[in-house]
Write a protein that holds these residues in place. Structure first.
Motif, PDB file in Angstrom:
ATOM      1  N   GLU A   1       0.835  -1.208   0.000  1.00  0.00           N
ATOM      2  CA  GLU A   1       0.000   0.000   0.000  1.00  0.00           C
ATOM      3  C   GLU A   1       0.867   1.253   0.000  1.00  0.00           C
ATOM      4  O   GLU A   1       0.603   2.193  -0.761  1.00  0.00           O
ATOM      5  N   GLU A   2       1.907   1.271   0.826  1.00  0.00           N
ATOM      6  CA  GLU A   2       2.784   2.437   0.895  1.00  0.00           C
ATOM      7  C   GLU A   2       3.500   2.657  -0.435  1.00  0.00           C
ATOM      8  O   GLU A   2       3.602   3.797  -0.922  1.00  0.00           O
TER       9      GLU A   2
ATOM     10  N   HIS B   1       0.937   4.041  -2.981  1.00  0.00           N
ATOM     11  CA  HIS B   1       0.599   5.445  -2.694  1.00  0.00           C
ATOM     12  C   HIS B   1       1.751   6.371  -3.060  1.00  0.00           C
ATOM     13  O   HIS B   1       1.538   7.476  -3.576  1.00  0.00           O
ATOM     14  N   ASP B   2       2.984   5.925  -2.816  1.00  0.00           N
ATOM     15  CA  ASP B   2       4.143   6.775  -3.079  1.00  0.00           C
ATOM     16  C   ASP B   2       4.278   7.138  -4.547  1.00  0.00           C
ATOM     17  O   ASP B   2       4.764   8.225  -4.884  1.00  0.00           O
TER      18      ASP B   2
END
Length: 282
Positions: free
Chosen positions: A26-27, A30-31
């Motif tokens: 997820e990170e 999103h990044d």
């Protein structure tokens, strides 16, 4: 065309029983700008979530307790009946890669994660998925247009038939062998012909006696493939009265000049001829 923003707005579902892996993915997503990300650590929820949301891509771990990724893909096949599974398989077992592709996954990523590789594979797969979906939409639009056009043509033909029925004119088309392919109105009677069981055409004398000279001229036009306009010919009916018919026709040729048949129109002009003869005699 698919642009970069379309790809970043695509919907993604992460399915992995390890919460740490979910958070890492997820990170990473999103990044780089992905905006529509959902996740679950429960593999039993994967198919139901996809049925409700139809994700553009599913990142699916293959090794999960209770229900593994291969079983999830079997369930997805009941949803994606078109045969396209938008699955990017996640595995730490090299032997599972080929098995995953055979099961329907479109690509795979290996554990431990290489973030650059993951980003590249996700981007490429989403681009293909969105193009595939756009093609499906275009095909449906094209199919609908074909259906609408077909309905319009059928309606137009029905209107033409109705107008023909209301008109005093009659219309006909023949193929290159002289067989009638389309007729509207009393064509057979007006042309004084009979269609035999073997589809050959002969003169029909039951309706009276034709003016042989005029009929010979008409048949000469047809035999030599000449156009003719407002040709009038007549017959004496059984009651002794005269009947006059007017017919026009033109040969049909293909773009290469090959003879395809005839088409024409005609009508009964008995009253008009009687009026004309009355005026002439007076």
């Amino acid at each position: 065309m698919i642009n970069e923003q379309d790809i970043l707005n695509a919907s993604i579902l992460i399915v992995d029983d390890q919460q740490s892996n979910v958070l890492l993915l997820e990170e990473m997503l999103h990044d780089v700008g992905y905006a529509c990300i959902a996740s679950t650590t429960d593999p039993y929820m994967a198919c139901e979530l996809h049925r409700k949301n139809r994700y553009d891509l599913m990142l699916l771990d293959l090794q999960m307790p209770g229900l593994d990724g291969f079983q999830v893909m079997e369930g997805l096949k009941q949803i994606e009946t078109g045969g396209y599974l938008p699955v990017l398989a996640i595995t730490a077992q090299p032997g599972h890669k080929l098995r995953a592709l055979i099961a329907g996954a479109k690509d795979f990523i290996a554990k431990p994660f290489d973030l650059v590789e993951i980003q590249t594979r996700i981007h490429n797969m989403l681009e293909v998925r969105l193009l595939y979906r756009e093609l499906e939409i275009q095909n449906k639009v094209l199919e609908q247009k074909v259906l609408e056009r077909t309905a319009e043509l059928r309606e137009s033909e029905a209107r033409f038939r109705r107008l023909t029925e209301l008109s005093s004119d009659w219309h006909w088309e023949q193929d290159k062998n002289g067989h009638f392919t389309k007729i509207f109105g009393p064509v057979y009677d007006m042309l004084g012909i009979r269609v035999n069981d073997d589809l050959t055409i002969t003169r029909d004398y039951q309706g009276g006696t034709w003016n042989e000279c005029e009929r010979d001229i008409l048949e000469e036009y047809l035999t030599t493939r000449q156009p003719f306009l407002d040709f009038v010919y007549s017959r004496t009916k059984p009651d002794g009265s005269q009947q006059y018919l007017m017919v026009s026709g033109e040969p049909i040729f293909s773009p290469s000049g090959r003879f395809m048949g005839y088409r024409g129109i005609g009508k009964e002009v008995t009253e008009a001829m009687a009026t004309r003869q009355g005026v002439t005699s007076s």
